[in-house]
Design a protein around this motif. Structure first.
Motif, PDB file in Angstrom:
ATOM      1  N   UNK A 210      32.453  31.352 -83.958  1.00 18.23           N
ATOM      2  CA  UNK A 210      31.097  31.103 -84.445  1.00 18.23           C
ATOM      3  C   UNK A 210      30.965  29.819 -85.254  1.00 18.23           C
ATOM      4  N   UNK A 211      32.062  29.099 -85.396  1.00 15.55           N
ATOM      5  CA  UNK A 211      32.042  27.821 -86.102  1.00 15.55           C
ATOM      6  C   UNK A 211      32.840  26.801 -85.301  1.00 15.55           C
ATOM      7  N   UNK A 212      32.495  25.527 -85.492  1.00 12.62           N
ATOM      8  CA  UNK A 212      33.167  24.457 -84.747  1.00 12.62           C
ATOM      9  C   UNK A 212      34.663  24.435 -85.045  1.00 12.62           C
ATOM     10  N   UNK A 213      35.002  24.686 -86.295  1.00 15.51           N
ATOM     11  CA  UNK A 213      36.416  24.711 -86.683  1.00 15.51           C
ATOM     12  C   UNK A 213      36.961  26.113 -86.458  1.00 15.51           C
ATOM     13  N   UNK A 214      37.931  26.236 -85.563  1.00 12.71           N
ATOM     14  CA  UNK A 214      38.490  27.549 -85.263  1.00 12.71           C
ATOM     15  C   UNK A 214      39.254  28.103 -86.461  1.00 12.71           C
ATOM     16  N   UNK A 215      39.136  29.403 -86.651  1.00 10.92           N
ATOM     17  CA  UNK A 215      39.848  30.063 -87.733  1.00 10.92           C
ATOM     18  C   UNK A 215      41.346  30.048 -87.456  1.00 10.92           C
ATOM     19  N   UNK A 216      42.138  29.802 -88.496  1.00  6.40           N
ATOM     20  CA  UNK A 216      43.594  29.839 -88.331  1.00  6.40           C
ATOM     21  C   UNK A 216      44.115  31.286 -88.321  1.00  6.40           C
ATOM     22  N   UNK A 217      43.175  32.238 -88.406  1.00  6.09           N
ATOM     23  CA  UNK A 217      43.549  33.649 -88.367  1.00  6.09           C
ATOM     24  C   UNK A 217      43.486  34.234 -86.956  1.00  6.09           C
ATOM     25  N   UNK A 218      42.987  33.439 -85.989  1.00  6.94           N
ATOM     26  CA  UNK A 218      42.731  33.970 -84.647  1.00  6.94           C
ATOM     27  C   UNK A 218      43.979  34.545 -83.992  1.00  6.94           C
ATOM     28  N   UNK A 219      45.048  33.781 -83.950  1.00  3.37           N
ATOM     29  CA  UNK A 219      46.268  34.227 -83.271  1.00  3.37           C
ATOM     30  C   UNK A 219      46.824  35.499 -83.901  1.00  3.37           C
ATOM     31  N   UNK A 220      46.863  35.525 -85.235  1.00  2.83           N
ATOM     32  CA  UNK A 220      47.366  36.705 -85.936  1.00  2.83           C
ATOM     33  C   UNK A 220      46.474  37.911 -85.688  1.00  2.83           C
ATOM     34  N   UNK A 221      45.156  37.674 -85.690  1.00  7.42           N
ATOM     35  CA  UNK A 221      44.191  38.749 -85.458  1.00  7.42           C
ATOM     36  C   UNK A 221      44.371  39.358 -84.073  1.00  7.42           C
ATOM     37  N   UNK A 222      44.506  38.500 -83.066  1.00  7.16           N
ATOM     38  CA  UNK A 222      44.669  38.973 -81.691  1.00  7.16           C
ATOM     39  C   UNK A 222      45.974  39.759 -81.532  1.00  7.16           C
ATOM     40  N   UNK A 223      47.025  39.285 -82.162  1.00  7.76           N
ATOM     41  CA  UNK A 223      48.330  39.927 -82.021  1.00  7.76           C
ATOM     42  C   UNK A 223      48.337  41.329 -82.618  1.00  7.76           C
ATOM     43  N   UNK A 224      47.835  41.459 -83.857  1.00  5.67           N
ATOM     44  CA  UNK A 224      47.864  42.774 -84.505  1.00  5.67           C
ATOM     45  C   UNK A 224      46.878  43.731 -83.846  1.00  5.67           C
ATOM     46  N   UNK A 225      45.753  43.200 -83.343  1.00  6.52           N
ATOM     47  CA  UNK A 225      44.771  44.058 -82.682  1.00  6.52           C
ATOM     48  C   UNK A 225      45.339  44.624 -81.386  1.00  6.52           C
ATOM     49  N   UNK A 226      46.092  43.822 -80.668  1.00  2.85           N
ATOM     50  CA  UNK A 226      46.740  44.293 -79.447  1.00  2.85           C
ATOM     51  C   UNK A 226      47.796  45.344 -79.767  1.00  2.85           C
ATOM     52  N   UNK A 227      48.515  45.141 -80.871  1.00  2.69           N
ATOM     53  CA  UNK A 227      49.523  46.111 -81.302  1.00  2.69           C
ATOM     54  C   UNK A 227      48.867  47.443 -81.668  1.00  2.69           C
ATOM     55  N   UNK A 228      47.742  47.374 -82.361  1.00  2.00           N
ATOM     56  CA  UNK A 228      47.063  48.585 -82.825  1.00  2.00           C
ATOM     57  C   UNK A 228      46.378  49.350 -81.700  1.00  2.00           C
ATOM     58  N   UNK A 229      45.810  48.624 -80.745  1.00  3.68           N
ATOM     59  CA  UNK A 229      44.954  49.265 -79.741  1.00  3.68           C
ATOM     60  C   UNK A 229      45.535  49.272 -78.331  1.00  3.68           C
ATOM     61  N   UNK A 230      46.535  48.428 -78.097  1.00  4.35           N
ATOM     62  CA  UNK A 230      47.070  48.225 -76.732  1.00  4.35           C
ATOM     63  C   UNK A 230      45.967  47.779 -75.772  1.00  4.35           C
ATOM     64  N   UNK A 231      44.921  47.189 -76.327  1.00  2.41           N
ATOM     65  CA  UNK A 231      43.779  46.733 -75.538  1.00  2.41           C
ATOM     66  C   UNK A 231      43.901  45.222 -75.341  1.00  2.41           C
ATOM     67  N   UNK A 232      43.797  44.721 -74.135  1.00  2.00           N
ATOM     68  CA  UNK A 232      44.017  43.293 -73.877  1.00  2.00           C
ATOM     69  C   UNK A 232      42.918  42.394 -74.426  1.00  2.00           C
ATOM     70  N   UNK A 233      43.265  41.131 -74.593  1.00  2.00           N
ATOM     71  CA  UNK A 233      42.280  40.102 -74.934  1.00  2.00           C
ATOM     72  C   UNK A 233      41.747  39.570 -73.605  1.00  2.00           C
ATOM     73  N   UNK A 234      40.486  39.842 -73.314  1.00  2.00           N
ATOM     74  CA  UNK A 234      39.870  39.464 -72.045  1.00  2.00           C
ATOM     75  C   UNK A 234      39.641  37.960 -71.971  1.00  2.00           C
ATOM     76  N   UNK A 235      39.399  37.345 -73.130  1.00  2.00           N
ATOM     77  CA  UNK A 235      39.147  35.908 -73.180  1.00  2.00           C
ATOM     78  C   UNK A 235      38.518  35.529 -74.496  1.00  2.00           C
ATOM     79  N   UNK A 236      38.033  34.302 -74.571  1.00  2.00           N
ATOM     80  CA  UNK A 236      37.383  33.825 -75.798  1.00  2.00           C
ATOM     81  C   UNK A 236      36.323  32.791 -75.427  1.00  2.00           C
ATOM     82  N   UNK A 237      35.423  32.557 -76.357  1.00  2.00           N
ATOM     83  CA  UNK A 237      34.400  31.533 -76.188  1.00  2.00           C
ATOM     84  C   UNK A 237      34.399  30.634 -77.411  1.00  2.00           C
ATOM     85  N   UNK A 238      34.570  29.338 -77.166  1.00  2.00           N
ATOM     86  CA  UNK A 238      34.544  28.375 -78.264  1.00  2.00           C
ATOM     87  C   UNK A 238      33.127  28.209 -78.800  1.00  2.00           C
TER      88      UNK A 238
END
Length: 282
Positions: A210-238
């Protein structure tokens, strides 16, 4: 037979094949971890991909509450954006069909907006419309309002109830739009858990920047969310400047800028395209 006649015959055969082929009847539900996450932007991207790949595509917003700036709602905004981007492009000639069953002026929860308008929202009407649209299109994209646990009437029916009935009866899988800002892990996990308890099929998460500057938390967020839910990351939108509310009519009122190009759209949807095509072909 000369080449000109062969070309004309080939075109004719191709047109006839397109007319005769059966519809795919693929359908997809888009919900989010909250309000203003970017669900409509995701729907815009998916509708573009559907049309880009020759699919007869429909965007369905069962309940619209409040205008989207100078547009009467999300459906009109999406249609205007795609029309501007795809003008003059042969593969987009059919246009995008957009539909809404209930539309209210007030930007509040559906149950409250309908109460103020003295109109009762019927889940049966929504379910019926969704199926009619699914059966008459290759791809139907249904967007909820806010998150899944949003009440649609004073009886306490939620969008989750609609999602569950569609999902169990006719295989409408669901995508969750999320973000990587602080607090997103809890929001994303709670949304996933709420839907999972209803045994709703979830295709994955889509991260909306939602901002031009990507959050440095994205990679960590995706990793732990996949661990918690076993739900894949379908994609992203800049973040897309062309879709940001950076214009002004008067005072503090802002307007969406229709300044997209086909090139920008093609680049924007790259992260989604592989997963989208894999799902379409299943």
């Amino acid at each position: 037979m000369n080449n000109a006649n062969q070309n004309e015959e080939s075109k004719g055969n191709s047109s006839q094949e397109n007319l005769n082929r059966s519809l795919l009847n693929k359908s997809l539900i888009i919900t989010g971890v909250g309000t203003d996450i970017g669900k409509s932007a995701l729907c815009l991207a998916l509708a573009f991909l559907g049309q880009k790949h020759g699919l007869k595509t429909c965007y369905y917003k069962p309940v619209q509450c409040g205008p989207r700036l100078e547009f009467s709602g999300d459906a009109e905004w999406i249609q205007a954006q795609l029309k501007a981007v795809t003008a003059g492009q042969a593969q987009f000639e059919g246009g995008l069909h957009c539909e809404s069953t209930y539309s209210f002026n007030d930007p509040v929860s559906p149950h409250l907006a309908s109460s103020w308008a003295n109109i009762k929202i019927s889940s049966k009407n929504i379910l019926k419309s969704a199926e009619v649209l699914r059966l008459s299109h290759d791809l139907t994209i249904l967007e909820g309002a806010g998150g899944p646990a949003v009440p649609i009437n004073d009886e306490g029916e939620l969008f989750t109830d609609i999602f569950q009935k569609l999902n169990h009866q006719n295989c409408w899988p669901l995508l969750i739009a999320t973000h990587s800002d602080l607090g997103s892990i809890n929001q994303s996990y709670c949304t996933w858990e709420h839907l999972s308890k209803r045994s709703i099929s979830i295709l994955g998460f889509v991260y909306i920047h939602r901002q031009a500057k990507k959050s440095n938390l994205t990679e960590s967020s995706q990793k732990i969310l996949n661990t918690l839910t076993k739900c894949p990351i379908f994609g992203s939108l800049d973040f897309l400047t062309e879709l940001s509310e950076n214009g002004s009519n008067s005072g503090s009122e802002k307007q969406d800028q229709i300044a997209l190009s086909l090139e920008v759209m093609n680049q924007w949807v790259t992260s989604l395209e592989k997963s989208f095509l894999r799902w379409i072909q299943t």
